[in-house]
Design a protein around this motif. Sequence first.
Motif, mmCIF file in Angstrom:
data_model
loop_
_atom_site.group_PDB
_atom_site.id
_atom_site.type_symbol
_atom_site.label_atom_id
_atom_site.label_comp_id
_atom_site.label_asym_id
_atom_site.label_seq_id
_atom_site.Cartn_x
_atom_site.Cartn_y
_atom_site.Cartn_z
ATOM 1 N N UNK A 10 127.886 23.570 45.009
ATOM 2 C CA UNK A 10 127.276 22.331 45.371
ATOM 3 C C UNK A 10 126.375 21.792 45.076
ATOM 4 N N UNK A 11 126.266 20.607 44.723
ATOM 5 C CA UNK A 11 125.227 19.715 43.860
ATOM 6 C C UNK A 11 124.127 19.373 45.041
ATOM 7 N N UNK A 12 123.183 20.170 45.286
ATOM 8 C CA UNK A 12 122.144 19.833 46.200
ATOM 9 C C UNK A 12 120.717 20.418 45.819
ATOM 10 N N UNK A 40 108.321 18.930 51.950
ATOM 11 C CA UNK A 40 109.586 19.392 52.520
ATOM 12 C C UNK A 40 110.826 18.496 52.149
ATOM 13 N N UNK A 41 111.904 19.054 52.035
ATOM 14 C CA UNK A 41 113.181 18.552 51.568
ATOM 15 C C UNK A 41 114.335 18.959 52.235
ATOM 16 N N UNK A 42 115.207 18.039 52.343
ATOM 17 C CA UNK A 42 116.780 18.477 53.295
ATOM 18 C C UNK A 42 117.317 19.559 52.434
ATOM 19 N N UNK A 43 117.097 19.517 51.032
ATOM 20 C CA UNK A 43 117.858 20.485 50.120
ATOM 21 C C UNK A 43 116.883 21.371 49.182
ATOM 22 N N UNK A 44 117.454 22.168 48.612
ATOM 23 C CA UNK A 44 116.642 23.294 47.895
ATOM 24 C C UNK A 44 115.742 22.256 46.740
ATOM 25 N N UNK A 45 114.660 22.791 46.452
ATOM 26 C CA UNK A 45 113.688 22.260 45.568
ATOM 27 C C UNK A 45 113.098 23.453 44.765
ATOM 28 N N UNK A 95 121.374 18.648 41.446
ATOM 29 C CA UNK A 95 121.633 17.243 41.743
ATOM 30 C C UNK A 95 120.573 16.372 40.945
ATOM 31 N N UNK A 96 119.461 16.921 40.758
ATOM 32 C CA UNK A 96 118.439 15.613 40.045
ATOM 33 C C UNK A 96 117.486 16.202 39.551
ATOM 34 N N UNK A 97 116.788 15.497 38.697
ATOM 35 C CA UNK A 97 115.405 16.250 38.268
ATOM 36 C C UNK A 97 114.108 15.297 38.558
ATOM 37 N N UNK A 98 113.113 15.871 38.823
ATOM 38 C CA UNK A 98 111.994 14.919 39.233
ATOM 39 C C UNK A 98 110.928 15.307 38.200
ATOM 40 N N UNK A 118 117.763 13.555 44.799
ATOM 41 C CA UNK A 118 119.010 14.224 45.379
ATOM 42 C C UNK A 118 120.042 13.244 45.864
ATOM 43 N N UNK A 119 119.896 12.049 45.684
ATOM 44 C CA UNK A 119 120.985 10.998 46.137
ATOM 45 C C UNK A 119 122.229 10.662 44.996
ATOM 46 N N UNK A 120 123.557 10.686 45.673
ATOM 47 C CA UNK A 120 124.459 10.852 44.578
ATOM 48 C C UNK A 120 124.580 9.746 43.773
ATOM 49 N N UNK A 121 124.069 8.444 44.549
ATOM 50 C CA UNK A 121 123.973 7.240 43.729
ATOM 51 C C UNK A 121 122.949 7.016 42.604
#
Length: 322
Positions: A1-3, A41-46, A81-84, A138-141
């Motif tokens: 899962x991409x999260x 804090x985030x809704x998904x793993x960081x 899912x993404x990189x910051x 984390x946004x798919x768009x």
Amino acid sequence: MKNTVVLISLGGTIASIPDSSGRAVAGALSGKALMEQLNIHSSGPVEVVTLYQKASNSITTDDLLQLRALCLELSQREEVAGLVVSQGTDTLEDTAYFLDTSLMLPNTAVVVTGAQRVPYVPGSDAGPNLRDAIKVAGASQARGAGTLVVFNEEVHAASTVRKTSSYQLNGFGSPGIGPVGFVDGDEVRLFKQLQRLSAITPGTQLPRVDIMPVAVGASPALLEAAVASGAEGLVIDAIGRGHVPPDWVEPLGAVMKSGVPVAIASSTFLGNLAEVYEYPGCLAEMVALGALKTSHLNARKARLRLMLALSCDMPVDQSLFS
């Protein structure tokens, strides 16, 4: 899962602590300490990686190559899912555009952010900017949208974003273009995607390319000195539609004849280069000698793209900026 979002911390104002002098020590906080101090804090793993702890004026081209390699490695993990990337704001647009023009990651978001105010003062933007950047990453768009800069609740394309204030919280903008999206609380909205130039895979080292600023009475001796001291390419930060002083024409022609590529950018905030004038030092004269037009890119971004092209021995012609 991409999260999963991975924060890559490079330092900067956003990671500062106070010195006994009362001034800030940029980059003193690790990425982990930064997340803890800002209570992110985030809704998904960081996940957090501290790559550097530097002020942004200390970032080198070797650092950028190492950052790119890390981004590429992390993007290959299925759950990412993404990189910051968090760093100082002074060279933030350089880092963002380097990643944008050297990576093509269709399944991974890449977001760059920082702060104008240190994290320990009232009204700091460090926490809000980092939280928003993690939301966008984390946004798919945001996946495949190219490198994005998230700042002051706005989302900007790396190719157009500029640092527009040295201290105000709305420190970044895309003059004449505007943001490509917004962050409003928990909502991430990307409403447009700008056309990107093709990605260039760099070689092992980025060669030296110098920027030559045009001003009234500026000496062309700087051009010759830059090449004589080892510059392998030049970017002219020209005036208006792409013009230089008349006495720059001959030395620029000699530079190009010697095999050193010259790119012309405009020092204005908005507008394309155009061969619409005919007088000594005009853009048309430079193009006739072999200069390359950088289109909408400013000098700092054009320099990075030229460095990338020279690093991997790809043809350096007008298609590089088209």
